[in-house]
Design a protein around this motif. Structure first.
Motif, PDB file in Angstrom:
ATOM      1  N   ASP A  11       0.851  -1.189   0.000  1.00 50.66           N
ATOM      2  CA  ASP A  11       0.000   0.000   0.000  1.00 50.66           C
ATOM      3  C   ASP A  11       0.882   1.232   0.000  1.00 50.66           C
ATOM      4  OD1 ASP A  11      -2.354  -1.453   0.223  1.00 50.66           O
ATOM      5  OD2 ASP A  11      -2.159  -1.570   2.399  1.00 50.66           O
ATOM      6  N   LYS A  12       0.429   2.260  -0.695  1.00 51.88           N
ATOM      7  CA  LYS A  12       1.146   3.529  -0.644  1.00 51.88           C
ATOM      8  C   LYS A  12       0.171   4.646  -0.981  1.00 51.88           C
ATOM      9  CE  LYS A  12       4.530   6.437  -0.457  1.00 51.88           C
ATOM     10  NZ  LYS A  12       5.255   6.678   0.798  1.00 51.88           N
ATOM     11  N   ALA A  13       0.176   5.685  -0.178  1.00 48.00           N
ATOM     12  CA  ALA A  13      -0.677   6.841  -0.454  1.00 48.00           C
ATOM     13  C   ALA A  13       0.165   8.106  -0.415  1.00 48.00           C
ATOM     14  CB  ALA A  13      -1.805   6.919   0.577  1.00 48.00           C
ATOM     15  N   SER A  18      -4.601   7.440  -2.620  1.00 50.40           N
ATOM     16  CA  SER A  18      -4.000   6.127  -2.730  1.00 50.40           C
ATOM     17  C   SER A  18      -3.344   5.949  -4.097  1.00 50.40           C
ATOM     18  CB  SER A  18      -5.075   5.064  -2.528  1.00 50.40           C
ATOM     19  OG  SER A  18      -4.525   3.800  -2.765  1.00 50.40           O
ATOM     20  N   SER A  21      -2.778   0.015  -3.800  1.00 50.01           N
ATOM     21  CA  SER A  21      -3.500  -0.653  -2.725  1.00 50.01           C
ATOM     22  C   SER A  21      -3.434  -2.154  -2.973  1.00 50.01           C
ATOM     23  CB  SER A  21      -4.932  -0.141  -2.624  1.00 50.01           C
ATOM     24  OG  SER A  21      -5.598  -0.313  -3.837  1.00 50.01           O
ATOM     25  N   TYR A  54      10.854   5.323  -2.285  1.00 51.98           N
ATOM     26  CA  TYR A  54       9.706   5.590  -1.418  1.00 51.98           C
ATOM     27  C   TYR A  54       9.654   4.534  -0.328  1.00 51.98           C
ATOM     28  CZ  TYR A  54       7.747   8.418  -5.251  1.00 51.98           C
ATOM     29  OH  TYR A  54       7.524   9.334  -6.241  1.00 51.98           O
ATOM     30  N   ARG A  55       9.041   4.891   0.811  1.00 49.11           N
ATOM     31  CA  ARG A  55       8.744   3.902   1.849  1.00 49.11           C
ATOM     32  C   ARG A  55       7.306   3.420   1.657  1.00 49.11           C
ATOM     33  NH1 ARG A  55      11.456   4.610   6.770  1.00 49.11           N
ATOM     34  NH2 ARG A  55      13.529   5.456   6.390  1.00 49.11           N
ATOM     35  N   ARG A  56       7.097   2.128   1.823  1.00 46.75           N
ATOM     36  CA  ARG A  56       5.734   1.618   1.682  1.00 46.75           C
ATOM     37  C   ARG A  56       4.941   1.900   2.948  1.00 46.75           C
ATOM     38  NH1 ARG A  56       9.177  -3.004   2.078  1.00 46.75           N
ATOM     39  NH2 ARG A  56       8.836  -4.169   4.015  1.00 46.75           N
ATOM     40  N   ASP A  57       3.610   2.016   2.782  1.00 42.21           N
ATOM     41  CA  ASP A  57       2.745   2.209   3.953  1.00 42.21           C
ATOM     42  C   ASP A  57       2.366   0.866   4.550  1.00 42.21           C
ATOM     43  OD1 ASP A  57       2.863   4.872   3.379  1.00 42.21           O
ATOM     44  OD2 ASP A  57       0.911   4.959   2.376  1.00 42.21           O
ATOM     45  N   GLY A  58       2.320  -0.164   3.713  1.00 42.51           N
ATOM     46  CA  GLY A  58       1.961  -1.477   4.221  1.00 42.51           C
ATOM     47  C   GLY A  58       2.395  -2.545   3.241  1.00 42.51           C
TER      48      GLY A  58
END
Lengths: 508, 331
Positions: A11-13, A18, A21, A54-58
């Motif tokens: 996930d990344k926003a 978003s 997802s 980038y860092r992922r959100d999940g």
């Protein structure tokens, strides 16, 4: 088979919007894996997460059997993931050896670079790829293809297990592509995996093993390339299948059903060329007509718009406006002749961020609002007020800086900029890109109303339903040339997709 | 009830947003601080003479700074302003001291003002063509005249100091209108005209549009090249005028010193006044405010016996503060 790379549930926003997802990607060792999708599907975001930009959100990333969290491109390189970017990040003024060895130079006495050894190793690395060049020459003296191969060679010499290639063939000619393919096959034999991103679908059939398709931030499909057809790939990219296409009415447009007799010829282009990206373009646009330009990314649609509007100089061909010969040399001349051009890149070519809604809206109209150099400010306010109400532009007041408005409202201001000049011809390049669903329908409605008043519209859109339902005719382009023309009523998305797939086939 | 009220008021005044206030009105606050400081510390500050001296000196900086503001508003910069001052200043005495000028005093004065201004316009045209048509970086394009302009002026005068006594020409720098220096009024008049140009005319609108987003301005039909050439010509003409004023003040023309380092003062004044170096903003009265602040700081240090060299450091600190405030404003 144990996968080399396994990304799942990513996930990344960005700022609450978003971008990915639950996206996933699996690559086997020694596999050439294609990643496809339309603009904005999330391909580059996924790659940037993989390479630590980038860092992922999940989600989870497993590489080489261990869960990894990469926080910088350098770390990714150390882990064995190398990226060959579209714009090469090499130093073109330095020698080939310096570029290949940068940061890993063989040393003598611990400090001095052992150049003899460095050149020897560089030659050895390059010879593995069948490249025999003078390694002492500046890298910039070689072709893009060679530079790209040098970049790949450097990556492999650093023990990369996975090489990511982002549109590697976009600036190569046919013979250079062959050399590159040879290298990719060599990598596969050496057990190195390749992630291959390209919008040239034909290439994928030649060198890839599997293909992952992304759409709207999700991974929608992953299959072996053998036994797949191009039509299936395009359908997966667009998220359509033949059954779905029967469902009508996805836009505010009404497929060539305006019914009105098309009026006089507004614009006639014959054999217009501006370079390799637009070659022999013909078009006849009449009053109250929408002509759609179809094609994939880089097919020459934006180039056609720029040629008509006088941005790019014509190398050959002629343009007639209302029966009068004479191409438009500059945007100012085009505007004076009643043309408006809503550009694709709203930020770079559309808005003037620090100026107010009022100043942005009347920018193209200024010559007509001026008496002996002075702006008629009362009339200006009156006009702006009219368009804010007529188009439902949501702004605190007309003095608010345009940068503070939402994307959809910025786009409406820019549309109003062109409607205000009372145009005969509107060229709209991706008029609904990056705006929310509600604003999208409103903008489509505005376009439809303008056409009803007799404006001729040239419509470019990557949203297929928009041109399928909006255009009276669709000119399909590929590699700068017209390949076919479709006429409404009767165009279906399926037919358009077929036309595109067909052109892809011809191009190969 | 009443105690609550007073408490509330106390809280409100305690939480008065100083940050945003300073960012918005930083220039005016700085001016007030300098004035109060001078009134308390500097001897004889509140005198007509002080006002007179400061106005006659600030006028030239302000006039050039306004031209610079227009150039900066298009995203450019003009390093040649000081050299253009020297060139215009060298031409004027050459004309009214010539045989023709001596024989026809009235015509001589008119030509001594008109010809240097035309020469300055031509310099601006040269800069403008380099920037707009040949797409040379503004800093490099104007560096050419920065170097050669003063050289031409020195060649014209053989490197000599030209002194003269010509009351009608000297009126430019020493005349009084309503008890205040003529050039002060001139600067104010120019400011009012430029303000109207920037807010009321298409030219002004295009200047800001080009600085804000050149691609968009061009695609919307803006005459980008003509407007860019225009701002460099305006800046050149104003620099030429400033050069004439300096010569008139001194009753002497020194091509080596006239306008020396003026480009830095003018850029500093424009930036302190709120111009953004990336373009898109043209605060005309801000340029005057910036010029006044820089002049007053110079004067304060000088009047209190601080050396010139230290004054330069003070100037640098002002510019730093102005740029910092701009950065803070953007965020």
């Amino acid at each position: 088979m144990a996968e080399l790379l396994n990304m799942s549930g990513i996930d990344k926003a960005f700022a609450g919007v978003s971008a990915l997802s639950g996206a996933s990607l699996q690559i086997a060792p020694g596999e050439v894996h294609a990643l496809i999708g339309q603009n904005g599907a999330g391909k580059s975001t996924l790659i940037k997460i993989l390479t630590g930009v980038y860092r992922r959100d999940g989600g989870v990333v497993n590489f080489n059997g261990a869960e990894t969290v990469l926080t910088s491109p350098r770390e990714a390189q150390a882990t064995g993931i190398a990226t060959i970017y579209q714009e090469l990040n090499l130093v073109s003024l330095r020698s080939v050896t310096e570029n290949v060895m940068m940061g890993y130079e063989p040393k003598r006495f611990g400090v001095l670079i052992n150049w003899k050894e460095a050149h020897r190793r560089t030659r050895e690395i390059l010879s593995r790829f069948g490249i025999d060049i003078d390694v002492r020459a500046p890298l910039g003296s070689y072709s893009t293809a060679i530079q790209q191969l040098v970049a790949i060679a450097r990556a492999v010499s650093l023990d990369a297990r996975l090489v990511i290639m982002d549109e590697p063939t976009s600036s190569l000619d046919a013979s250079e592509v062959e050399v590159l393919f040879g290298v990719v096959k060599g990598l596969r034999e050496a057990g190195v995996s390749v992630l291959y991103v390209s919008h040239f679908l034909d290439e994928l059939f030649e060198i890839c093993d599997r293909v992952t398709t992304m759409r709207d931030g999700r991974t929608v499909d992953c299959r072996a390339i053998a036994g797949t057809t191009k039509l299936e790939l395009i359908a997966a990219m667009l998220g359509r299948d033949t059954d779905e296409i029967a469902e009508a009415g996805m836009t505010e447009f009404n497929a060539g059903m305006s019914g009105a007799e098309k009026g006089d010829v507004l614009l006639e282009a014959q054999g217009v060329s501006t370079g390799p990206r637009l070659n022999g373009f013909d078009m006849t646009l009449r009053k109250g007509e929408i002509i759609g330009l179809g094609g994939l990314l880089g097919a020459g649609r934006t180039e056609a718009a720029r040629a008509i509007f006088g941005v790019d100089r014509l190398l050959s061909g002629k343009v007639e406006i209302k029966g009068q010969p004479g191409a438009l040399e500059t945007p100012a001349a085009a505007i004076a002749a009643g043309f408006g051009y809503l550009t694709e890149d709203r930020k770079a070519e559309g808005i003037i961020p620090d100026m107010s809604v009022r100043e942005n809206l009347t920018l193209a109209l200024l010559p007509k609002l001026t008496k002996s150099g002075q702006i008629d400010r009362a009339r200006e306010r009156e006009l702006v007020d009219h368009y804010i109400k007529a188009l439902g532009i949501k702004t605190a007041n007309m003095e608010q800086p345009i940068r503070e408005l939402s994307g959809g409202n910025q786009q409406k201001v820019l549309l109003a900029r062109w409607l205000a000049i009372d145009p005969d011809v509107l060229i709209l390049d991706e008029p609904t890109r990056g705006v929310d669903v509600g604003a999208k329908r409103e903008i489509q409605g505005i376009i439809r109303d303008a056409v009803a008043r007799g404006v001729g519209v040239v419509l470019i859109s990557s949203e297929f339903e928009e041109i399928v339902e909006g255009a009276d005719r669709i000119i399909v382009l590929n590699e700068g040339r017209i390949v076919t023309e479709l006429t409404n009523p009767g165009i279906t998305e399926d037919a358009l997709v077929r036309a595109l797939a067909h052109t892809e086939g011809q191009a190969a | 009830m009443t105690t609550q009220d007073t408490e509330l008021k106390a809280q409100q005044s305690a939480t008065f947003a100083w940050g945003p206030f300073l960012r918005k009105n930083g220039g005016l606050v700085a001016l007030a601080v300098i004035l109060v400081f001078n009134i308390i510390v500097t001897p004889n500050f509140l005198q007509m003479q002080t006002l007179f001296v400061n106005i006659s000196q600030v006028a030239t900086i302000a006039i050039v700074a306004m031209g610079m503001t227009l150039v900066i508003a298009t995203g450019g910069i003009d390093l040649s302003v000081g050299a253009i001052m020297a060139l215009a200043g060298a031409l004027a005495p050459l004309i009214f001291l010539s045989e023709f000028g001596q024989a026809n005093p009235a015509l001589g004065i008119a030509a001594a003002i008109a010809v240097p201004i035309v020469a300055a316009l031509a310099c601006g045209l040269f800069n403008g063509i380099l920037v707009a048509n040949l797409k040379v970086q503004p800093i490099i394009a104007t560096l050419i005249l920065f170097i050669s302009g003063r050289g031409i002026a020195q060649v014209l005068t053989n490197g000599n100091l030209q002194t003269f006594s010509n009351p009608s020409f000297s009126y430019l720098g020493t005349g009084k209108v309503l008890g205040l220096p003529f050039q002060g009024w001139l600067a104010l008049l120019i400011a009012c005209v430029l303000y109207l140009v920037m807010t009321r005319t298409t030219f002004g609108r295009y200047v800001l549009a080009i600085g804000g987003n050149e691609r968009a301005a061009e695609l919307s039909g803006g005459p980008v090249k003509r407007v860019k050439i225009g701002v460099y010509m305006i800046c050149g003409a104003l620099s030429g005028l400033a050069g004439l004023i300096v010569v008139a003040i001194n009753s002497a023309s020194d091509a080596a010193r006239n306008g020396n380092l003026m480009e830095l003062d003018a850029i500093a004044a424009a930036v302190v006044g709120g111009a953004l170096l990336q373009g898109g903003r043209a605060p005309i009265f801000g340029a005057i405010l910036g010029a006044v602040i820089i002049q007053l700081v110079k004067y304060t240090l000088l009047a209190n016996g601080v050396e010139d060299e230290v004054a330069l450091i003070a100037k640098a600190i002002i510019i730093l503060a102005a740029v910092y405030v701009q950065q803070a404003r953007k965020e």
